[in-house]
Design an enzyme around this catalytic site. Structure first.
Site, PDB file in Angstrom:
ATOM      1  N   ASP A 169      55.826 -50.513  17.656  1.00 50.17           N
ATOM      2  CA  ASP A 169      56.035 -50.547  19.102  1.00 50.17           C
ATOM      3  C   ASP A 169      55.610 -49.280  19.833  1.00 50.17           C
ATOM      4  OD1 ASP A 169      57.902 -48.743  18.246  1.00 50.17           O
ATOM      5  OD2 ASP A 169      59.586 -50.133  18.360  1.00 50.17           O
TER       6      ASP A 169
ATOM      7  N   ARG B 107      62.784 -40.886  23.781  1.00 44.96           N
ATOM      8  CA  ARG B 107      62.488 -40.434  25.151  1.00 44.96           C
ATOM      9  C   ARG B 107      63.644 -40.682  26.107  1.00 44.96           C
ATOM     10  NH1 ARG B 107      57.149 -40.575  23.792  1.00 44.96           N
ATOM     11  NH2 ARG B 107      55.738 -39.434  25.167  1.00 44.96           N
TER      12      ARG B 107
ATOM     13  N   HIS C  80      62.584 -33.092  15.309  1.00 44.49           N
ATOM     14  CA  HIS C  80      61.286 -33.619  15.764  1.00 44.49           C
ATOM     15  C   HIS C  80      60.486 -32.487  16.404  1.00 44.49           C
ATOM     16  CE1 HIS C  80      58.467 -36.116  18.089  1.00 44.49           C
ATOM     17  NE2 HIS C  80      58.853 -37.154  17.371  1.00 44.49           N
TER      18      HIS C  80
ATOM     19  N   GLU D 154      59.179 -48.405  24.120  1.00 44.75           N
ATOM     20  CA  GLU D 154      58.896 -49.265  22.963  1.00 44.75           C
ATOM     21  C   GLU D 154      59.168 -50.744  23.216  1.00 44.75           C
ATOM     22  OE1 GLU D 154      60.586 -46.420  22.870  1.00 44.75           O
ATOM     23  OE2 GLU D 154      59.437 -45.116  21.548  1.00 44.75           O
TER      24      GLU D 154
ATOM     25  N   HIS E 166      65.293 -38.233  18.740  1.00 47.11           N
ATOM     26  CA  HIS E 166      64.012 -37.930  19.404  1.00 47.11           C
ATOM     27  C   HIS E 166      63.682 -38.854  20.562  1.00 47.11           C
ATOM     28  CE1 HIS E 166      61.663 -41.417  18.028  1.00 47.11           C
ATOM     29  NE2 HIS E 166      62.433 -41.390  16.964  1.00 47.11           N
TER      30      HIS E 166
ATOM     31  N   GLU F 240      56.100 -56.099  12.037  1.00 44.79           N
ATOM     32  CA  GLU F 240      57.380 -55.746  12.678  1.00 44.79           C
ATOM     33  C   GLU F 240      57.441 -56.364  14.084  1.00 44.79           C
ATOM     34  OE1 GLU F 240      59.550 -51.733  11.928  1.00 44.79           O
ATOM     35  OE2 GLU F 240      59.215 -51.783  14.088  1.00 44.79           O
TER      36      GLU F 240
HETATM   37  C1  UD1 Z   1      56.434 -41.591  19.345  1.00 43.68           C
HETATM   38  C2  UD1 Z   1      56.580 -43.053  19.753  1.00 43.68           C
HETATM   39  C3  UD1 Z   1      57.961 -43.548  19.379  1.00 43.68           C
HETATM   40  C4  UD1 Z   1      58.310 -43.267  17.938  1.00 43.68           C
HETATM   41  C5  UD1 Z   1      58.078 -41.800  17.634  1.00 43.68           C
HETATM   42  C6  UD1 Z   1      58.279 -41.540  16.167  1.00 43.68           C
HETATM   43  C7  UD1 Z   1      55.368 -43.736  21.790  1.00 43.68           C
HETATM   44  C8  UD1 Z   1      55.398 -43.822  23.250  1.00 43.68           C
HETATM   45  N1  UD1 Z   1      56.436 -43.165  21.192  1.00 43.68           N
HETATM   46  O1  UD1 Z   1      57.350 -40.841  20.141  1.00 43.68           O
HETATM   47  O2  UD1 Z   1      58.009 -44.943  19.603  1.00 43.68           O
HETATM   48  O3  UD1 Z   1      59.667 -43.571  17.738  1.00 43.68           O
HETATM   49  O4  UD1 Z   1      56.731 -41.455  17.973  1.00 43.68           O
HETATM   50  O5  UD1 Z   1      58.484 -40.196  15.888  1.00 43.68           O
HETATM   51  O6  UD1 Z   1      54.422 -44.158  21.190  1.00 43.68           O
HETATM   52  N2  UD1 Z   1      54.516 -33.561  18.357  1.00 43.68           N
HETATM   53  C9  UD1 Z   1      53.830 -32.577  17.647  1.00 43.68           C
HETATM   54  N3  UD1 Z   1      53.212 -32.940  16.461  1.00 43.68           N
HETATM   55  C10 UD1 Z   1      53.275 -34.197  15.954  1.00 43.68           C
HETATM   56  C11 UD1 Z   1      53.971 -35.187  16.678  1.00 43.68           C
HETATM   57  C12 UD1 Z   1      54.583 -34.853  17.876  1.00 43.68           C
HETATM   58  O7  UD1 Z   1      53.769 -31.430  18.061  1.00 43.68           O
HETATM   59  O8  UD1 Z   1      52.736 -34.447  14.852  1.00 43.68           O
HETATM   60  C13 UD1 Z   1      55.188 -33.194  19.638  1.00 43.68           C
HETATM   61  C14 UD1 Z   1      54.183 -32.967  20.770  1.00 43.68           C
HETATM   62  O9  UD1 Z   1      54.674 -31.935  21.586  1.00 43.68           O
HETATM   63  C15 UD1 Z   1      54.212 -34.307  21.505  1.00 43.68           C
HETATM   64  C16 UD1 Z   1      55.670 -34.682  21.368  1.00 43.68           C
HETATM   65  O10 UD1 Z   1      56.036 -34.244  20.056  1.00 43.68           O
HETATM   66  O11 UD1 Z   1      53.801 -34.161  22.837  1.00 43.68           O
HETATM   67  C17 UD1 Z   1      55.949 -36.161  21.540  1.00 43.68           C
HETATM   68  O12 UD1 Z   1      55.066 -36.950  20.746  1.00 43.68           O
HETATM   69  P1  UD1 Z   1      54.678 -38.443  21.232  1.00 43.68           P
HETATM   70  O13 UD1 Z   1      53.814 -39.098  20.194  1.00 43.68           O
HETATM   71  O14 UD1 Z   1      54.154 -38.406  22.618  1.00 43.68           O
HETATM   72  O15 UD1 Z   1      56.056 -39.162  21.333  1.00 43.68           O
HETATM   73  P2  UD1 Z   1      57.257 -39.279  20.307  1.00 43.68           P
HETATM   74  O16 UD1 Z   1      58.488 -38.868  21.038  1.00 43.68           O
HETATM   75  O17 UD1 Z   1      56.922 -38.616  19.026  1.00 43.68           O
HETATM   76  N1  UDP Z   2      61.451 -39.313   8.630  1.00 42.00           N
HETATM   77  C1  UDP Z   2      60.768 -38.347   7.880  1.00 42.00           C
HETATM   78  N2  UDP Z   2      61.071 -37.028   8.080  1.00 42.00           N
HETATM   79  C2  UDP Z   2      62.004 -36.611   8.976  1.00 42.00           C
HETATM   80  C3  UDP Z   2      62.663 -37.602   9.773  1.00 42.00           C
HETATM   81  C4  UDP Z   2      62.359 -38.947   9.571  1.00 42.00           C
HETATM   82  O1  UDP Z   2      59.920 -38.678   7.045  1.00 42.00           O
HETATM   83  O2  UDP Z   2      62.237 -35.396   9.100  1.00 42.00           O
HETATM   84  C5  UDP Z   2      61.106 -40.741   8.417  1.00 42.00           C
HETATM   85  C6  UDP Z   2      62.272 -41.698   8.255  1.00 42.00           C
HETATM   86  O3  UDP Z   2      62.626 -41.848   6.895  1.00 42.00           O
HETATM   87  C7  UDP Z   2      61.748 -42.994   8.845  1.00 42.00           C
HETATM   88  C8  UDP Z   2      60.751 -42.534   9.886  1.00 42.00           C
HETATM   89  O4  UDP Z   2      60.452 -41.173   9.597  1.00 42.00           O
HETATM   90  O5  UDP Z   2      61.026 -43.777   7.912  1.00 42.00           O
HETATM   91  C9  UDP Z   2      61.362 -42.657  11.244  1.00 42.00           C
HETATM   92  O6  UDP Z   2      60.598 -41.976  12.164  1.00 42.00           O
HETATM   93  P1  UDP Z   2      61.123 -41.631  13.611  1.00 42.00           P
HETATM   94  O7  UDP Z   2      62.607 -41.505  13.607  1.00 42.00           O
HETATM   95  O8  UDP Z   2      60.334 -40.451  14.056  1.00 42.00           O
HETATM   96  O9  UDP Z   2      60.614 -42.888  14.452  1.00 42.00           O
HETATM   97  P2  UDP Z   2      61.229 -44.325  14.788  1.00 42.00           P
HETATM   98  O10 UDP Z   2      61.531 -45.005  13.522  1.00 42.00           O
HETATM   99  O11 UDP Z   2      62.433 -44.077  15.632  1.00 42.00           O
HETATM  100  O12 UDP Z   2      60.153 -44.987  15.561  1.00 42.00           O
END
Ligand code: UD1
Ligand code: UDP
Length: 372
Positions: A98, A213, A244, A134, A211, A120
């Site tokens: 999602d 939003r 995160h 999402e 984490h 999913e």
């Molecule tokens: C995204 C997904 C969310 C999912 C989450 C899993 C969308 C809109 N959101 O949210 O559904 O639950 O991933 O974790 O698609 N960042 C880094 N390095 C990384 C990843 C993230 O620095 O490898 C930081 C950056 O500052 C980035 C922020 O995290 O701007 C947010 O990342 P983003 O992919 O925009 O949204 P998530 O909150 O991670």
């Molecule tokens: N996870 C990980 N390292 C971490 C935190 C979570 O590998 O430090 C794994 C966790 O086991 C799960 C997935 O990341 O499989 C969940 O990711 P996240 O919570 O970022 O996203 P969501 O599932 O909410 O979309």
């Protein structure tokens, strides 16, 4: 015989984890030619998953930018994917979950009239703004998809209620359980000194992740301050928070947990140590989707710090509890579980509402059966 040309697209940590077992299953099937394209909406957090599962993408759009907005992610992914789809000409594009990558993937495939398999599918919270964005992403993806791989019967019913044809919906289980079987072991050694040195027999570990939003701001402040106060109430509690990479989450955590030696804020863990830490924790407090699915299988009580969940199965199985994002509710319920053994034991039972670890093979069989 013509091979089925699959194009697998993913971009974030959870998509990588849940797509990896499908990629591995397809590698064993000679009738399938799979091309992997990552958007890299996440960078470091996705790269660790690729390394663990030894996946080498054929295309890496590398769209990640720190502080990226939803519009930027969607536009960069959509544009990049158009070019790759034109080059690869897949028979079917597979996406998972999602995120914005998923919606952009579905839209890009639809524009090229390529069939779409949504892994999913059918999760619904019923509130378009929670989880945000999402819930909208998965509904928009559902409209464009040709095959809906629904993890559970509840998910199938959601899709039927929205009018999707029965023959396009397949109950498969969730591939996250397949991934979990790949990593959790009783004799696992972290090789991370802090985690290896914890006295798991005499300390109770609360594992925290947050984490979402829609939680950023007051809800997250409430979550962290409830955990902060709980950790101070019990001598034997240690909190581990693999945080995160989002700087907004980090700011709130640094402010709320300042000076508390019992809260261990560490960098995001790789999937293997993370799941093994889940297995050794006493309880889990999270707003994550994936963690909600993994914890029941490990027999760990999960307090879901969200107002709604699209994953009611864990709650029905009794291992998860939707506690919301208000301070009192989080503090009081955590307090109850830590002080009342009967209540704890009621929740700490292994249940597998999200699958039996064979979802990937089912999905691959369906692709072969329908497209081959
Ligand atoms: C995204 C997904 C969310 C999912 C989450 C899993 C969308 C809109 N959101 O949210 O559904 O639950 O991933 O974790 O698609 N960042 C880094 N390095 C990384 C990843 C993230 O620095 O490898 C930081 C950056 O500052 C980035 C922020 O995290 O701007 C947010 O990342 P983003 O992919 O925009 O949204 P998530 O909150 O991670
Ligand atoms: N996870 C990980 N390292 C971490 C935190 C979570 O590998 O430090 C794994 C966790 O086991 C799960 C997935 O990341 O499989 C969940 O990711 P996240 O919570 O970022 O996203 P969501 O599932 O909410 O979309």
């Amino acid at each position: 015989m013509n091979k089925v040309k699959v194009m697998t697209v993913f971009g974030t940590r959870p998509e990588g984890i849940k797509m990896a077992p499908i990629v591995k299953a397809m590698e064993k099937v000679p009738e399938i030619e799979n091309t992997i394209c990552i958007t890299a909406q996440h960078r470091e957090m996705l790269d660790q998953v690729l390394e663990l599962f030894q996946i080498e993408p054929d295309y890496d759009l590398n769209i990640f930018k720190s502080g990226q907005t939803l519009t930027e992610i969607t536009m960069r992914a959509l544009e990049g994917l158009e070019n790759v789809i034109k080059e690869v000409e897949p028979d079917i594009l597979l996406i998972q979950g999602d995120t914005s990558t998923v919606f952009a993937g579905a839209l890009a495939a639809f524009y090229q009239k390529v069939k779409i398999g949504h892994v999913e599918a059918g999760l619904r919270s019923g509130n378009l703004y929670s989880p945000y964005p999402e819930e909208a992403n998965r509904k928009l993806t559902g409209i464009l998809a040709d095959f809906h791989f629904a993890p559970t019967e509840t998910n199938r019913k959601n899709l039927l209620r929205e009018g999707y044809p029965e023959e396009k919906i397949f109950i498969t289980g969730n591939t996250v359980i397949d991934a979990l079987h790949y990593t959790v072991r009783d004799d696992y050694k972290f090789n991370i000194p802090f985690l290896d040195d914890i006295d798991y027999r005499n300390k109770r570990i609360i594992l925290l992740t947050s984490h979402r939003r829609e939680n950023i701001g007051e809800p997250m402040e409430n979550i962290f301050s409830a955990v902060d106060h709980i950790s101070k109430k019990y001598d034997d509690i240690e909190v581990i928070f693999p945080i995160h990479l989002n700087p907004k989450v980090r700011n709130i955590a640094n402010k709320t947990f300042k000076g508390n030696q019992k809260i261990h804020i560490i960098e995001p863990l790789d999937y293997e140590p993370f799941t093994n830490l889940m297995a050794r924790s006493h309880l889990i407090i999270t707003d994550s989707g994936g963690v909600q699915e993994e914890a029941p299988s490990l027999g760990k009580p999960v307090l879901v710090v969200r107002e709604e969940t699209e994953r009611p199965e864990g709650i029905e199985a009794g291992t998860a509890r939707l506690v919301g994002t208000r301070y009192d509710a989080i503090f009081n319920f955590t307090d109850l579980l830590l002080s009342n053994e009967k209540e704890y034991i009621k929740m700490a039972k292994a249940a597998n509402p999200y699958g039996d670890g064979k979802a990937s093979n089912r999905i691959v069989d369906i692709i072969l059966g329908t497209m081959g």
